[in-house]
Write a protein that holds these residues in place. Structure first.
Motif, mmCIF file in Angstrom:
data_model
loop_
_atom_site.group_PDB
_atom_site.id
_atom_site.type_symbol
_atom_site.label_atom_id
_atom_site.label_comp_id
_atom_site.label_asym_id
_atom_site.label_seq_id
_atom_site.Cartn_x
_atom_site.Cartn_y
_atom_site.Cartn_z
ATOM 1 N N SER A 60 -13.253 -1.025 -11.279
ATOM 2 C CA SER A 60 -11.897 -1.537 -11.133
ATOM 3 C C SER A 60 -10.875 -0.396 -11.196
ATOM 4 N N TYR A 61 -11.118 0.547 -12.082
ATOM 5 C CA TYR A 61 -10.236 1.714 -12.190
ATOM 6 C C TYR A 61 -10.248 2.512 -10.888
ATOM 7 N N ALA A 62 -11.425 2.716 -10.313
ATOM 8 C CA ALA A 62 -11.537 3.457 -9.054
ATOM 9 C C ALA A 62 -10.813 2.727 -7.924
ATOM 10 N N LEU A 63 -10.928 1.396 -7.890
ATOM 11 C CA LEU A 63 -10.212 0.616 -6.869
ATOM 12 C C LEU A 63 -8.705 0.766 -7.032
ATOM 13 N N ALA A 64 -8.225 0.685 -8.270
ATOM 14 C CA ALA A 64 -6.792 0.804 -8.529
ATOM 15 C C ALA A 64 -6.279 2.193 -8.161
ATOM 16 N N VAL A 65 -7.053 3.227 -8.471
ATOM 17 C CA VAL A 65 -6.654 4.596 -8.118
ATOM 18 C C VAL A 65 -6.581 4.758 -6.603
ATOM 19 N N ALA A 66 -7.549 4.208 -5.887
ATOM 20 C CA ALA A 66 -7.534 4.288 -4.418
ATOM 21 C C ALA A 66 -6.306 3.577 -3.853
ATOM 22 N N GLU A 67 -5.969 2.412 -4.421
ATOM 23 C CA GLU A 67 -4.769 1.693 -3.965
ATOM 24 C C GLU A 67 -3.498 2.496 -4.244
ATOM 25 N N MET A 68 -3.444 3.137 -5.405
ATOM 26 C CA MET A 68 -2.248 3.910 -5.762
ATOM 27 C C MET A 68 -2.116 5.176 -4.899
ATOM 28 N N LEU A 72 0.938 5.934 -2.556
ATOM 29 C CA LEU A 72 1.679 7.191 -2.695
ATOM 30 C C LEU A 72 1.857 7.859 -1.337
ATOM 31 N N ILE A 73 0.782 7.937 -0.588
ATOM 32 C CA ILE A 73 0.860 8.559 0.734
ATOM 33 C C ILE A 73 1.797 7.777 1.642
ATOM 34 N N LEU A 74 1.677 6.468 1.619
ATOM 35 C CA LEU A 74 2.492 5.638 2.504
ATOM 36 C C LEU A 74 3.968 5.665 2.130
ATOM 37 N N PHE A 75 4.271 5.384 0.867
ATOM 38 C CA PHE A 75 5.667 5.186 0.482
ATOM 39 C C PHE A 75 6.407 6.467 0.127
ATOM 40 N N TRP A 76 5.722 7.457 -0.444
ATOM 41 C CA TRP A 76 6.432 8.666 -0.844
ATOM 42 C C TRP A 76 6.391 9.734 0.245
ATOM 43 N N LEU A 77 5.213 9.982 0.784
ATOM 44 C CA LEU A 77 5.093 11.060 1.753
ATOM 45 C C LEU A 77 5.527 10.645 3.163
ATOM 46 N N LEU A 81 10.463 7.665 0.162
ATOM 47 C CA LEU A 81 11.212 6.900 -0.830
ATOM 48 C C LEU A 81 11.308 7.694 -2.128
ATOM 49 N N SER A 82 12.247 7.340 -2.981
ATOM 50 C CA SER A 82 12.431 8.062 -4.243
ATOM 51 C C SER A 82 11.267 7.755 -5.192
ATOM 52 N N PRO A 83 10.991 8.674 -6.135
ATOM 53 C CA PRO A 83 9.887 8.455 -7.075
ATOM 54 C C PRO A 83 10.040 7.171 -7.901
ATOM 55 N N LEU A 84 11.251 6.794 -8.256
ATOM 56 C CA LEU A 84 11.461 5.571 -9.029
ATOM 57 C C LEU A 84 11.080 4.329 -8.225
ATOM 58 N N ILE A 85 11.461 4.296 -6.977
ATOM 59 C CA ILE A 85 11.118 3.158 -6.114
ATOM 60 C C ILE A 85 9.606 3.107 -5.895
ATOM 61 N N VAL A 86 8.981 4.260 -5.728
ATOM 62 C CA VAL A 86 7.527 4.314 -5.560
ATOM 63 C C VAL A 86 6.832 3.814 -6.820
ATOM 64 N N PHE A 87 7.354 4.161 -7.990
ATOM 65 C CA PHE A 87 6.787 3.682 -9.248
ATOM 66 C C PHE A 87 6.887 2.157 -9.353
ATOM 67 N N VAL A 88 8.009 1.601 -8.961
ATOM 68 C CA VAL A 88 8.188 0.146 -8.980
ATOM 69 C C VAL A 88 7.200 -0.510 -8.006
ATOM 70 N N ILE A 89 7.032 0.080 -6.838
ATOM 71 C CA ILE A 89 6.070 -0.439 -5.864
ATOM 72 C C ILE A 89 4.654 -0.382 -6.433
ATOM 73 N N PHE A 90 4.293 0.729 -7.119
ATOM 74 C CA PHE A 90 2.982 0.849 -7.767
ATOM 75 C C PHE A 90 2.763 -0.292 -8.751
ATOM 76 N N THR A 91 3.774 -0.563 -9.551
ATOM 77 C CA THR A 91 3.675 -1.610 -10.565
ATOM 78 C C THR A 91 3.459 -2.979 -9.929
ATOM 79 N N VAL A 92 4.203 -3.264 -8.890
ATOM 80 C CA VAL A 92 4.065 -4.548 -8.196
ATOM 81 C C VAL A 92 2.684 -4.665 -7.548
ATOM 82 N N ILE A 93 2.225 -3.604 -6.905
ATOM 83 C CA ILE A 93 0.907 -3.618 -6.260
ATOM 84 C C ILE A 93 -0.196 -3.810 -7.299
#
Length: 114
Positions: A60-68, A72-77, A81-93
Motif C-alpha cells: 500500500s505504501y508503494a502504491l501511494a508513493v507511485a501515485e504521489m 508531483l510530475i503532473l501538477f508541479w513539473l 502549480l505552487s508547492p502548497l497547491i500540490v500538497f493539497v492535491i496530494f492530500t486529496v488524492i
C-alpha cells in the motif's frame, strides 16, 4: 495477464471466480472494504496466519508513493502549480484512493503468496 486482471477485479487467486472482498467500501461514507474470510467458490482461506496482511501495508505504501510521484510530475513539473497547491492535491488524492489502495494491496499480497 490473467493474474493482473484477477488482482484488479479482486478475484480469488485460486479459482479466479470468487471475490476477495465482500464490500468495496466508500471513503466518503467512511466505510472501509470488508474482506471475505474464505472464497465462496473454492473455500480458499485468504488470511494464511495471524498478521498475514501486515506485509500488505508495504504494498500500500508503494502504491501511494507511485501515485504521489505521478501527481508531483503532473501538477508541479508539467502544470507548474505552487508547492502548497500540490500538497493539497496530494492530500486529496491520498484520501480518495485510500480504500482502493487498501483493496489492491491486500489482493496483490494474497496473489504473491498463493
Amino acid at each position: 495477464m490473467s493474474k493482473v486482471v484477477g488482482i484488479l477485479k479482486g478475484k480469488c487467486p485460486n479459482c479466479k471466480k470468487g471475490d476477495v472482498f465482500e464490500t468495496k467500501g466508500n471513503i466518503f461514507l467512511l466505510r472501509m472494504p470488508k474482506m471475505n474470510e474464505r472464497c465462496k467458490t473454492c473455500n480458499l482461506k485468504f488470511e494464511k496466519e495471524t498478521g498475514f496482511f501486515f506485509g500488505a501495508m508495504f504494498v500500500s505504501y508503494a502504491l501511494a508513493v507511485a501515485e504521489m510521484i505521478a501527481s508531483l510530475i503532473l501538477f508541479w513539473l508539467l502544470m507548474d502549480l505552487s508547492p502548497l497547491i500540490v500538497f493539497v492535491i496530494f492530500t486529496v488524492i491520498a484520501f480518495i484512493t485510500s480504500t482502493f489502495n487498501f483493496r489492491l494491496s491486500r489482493t496483490i499480497w494474497i496473489y504473491l503468496f498463493n
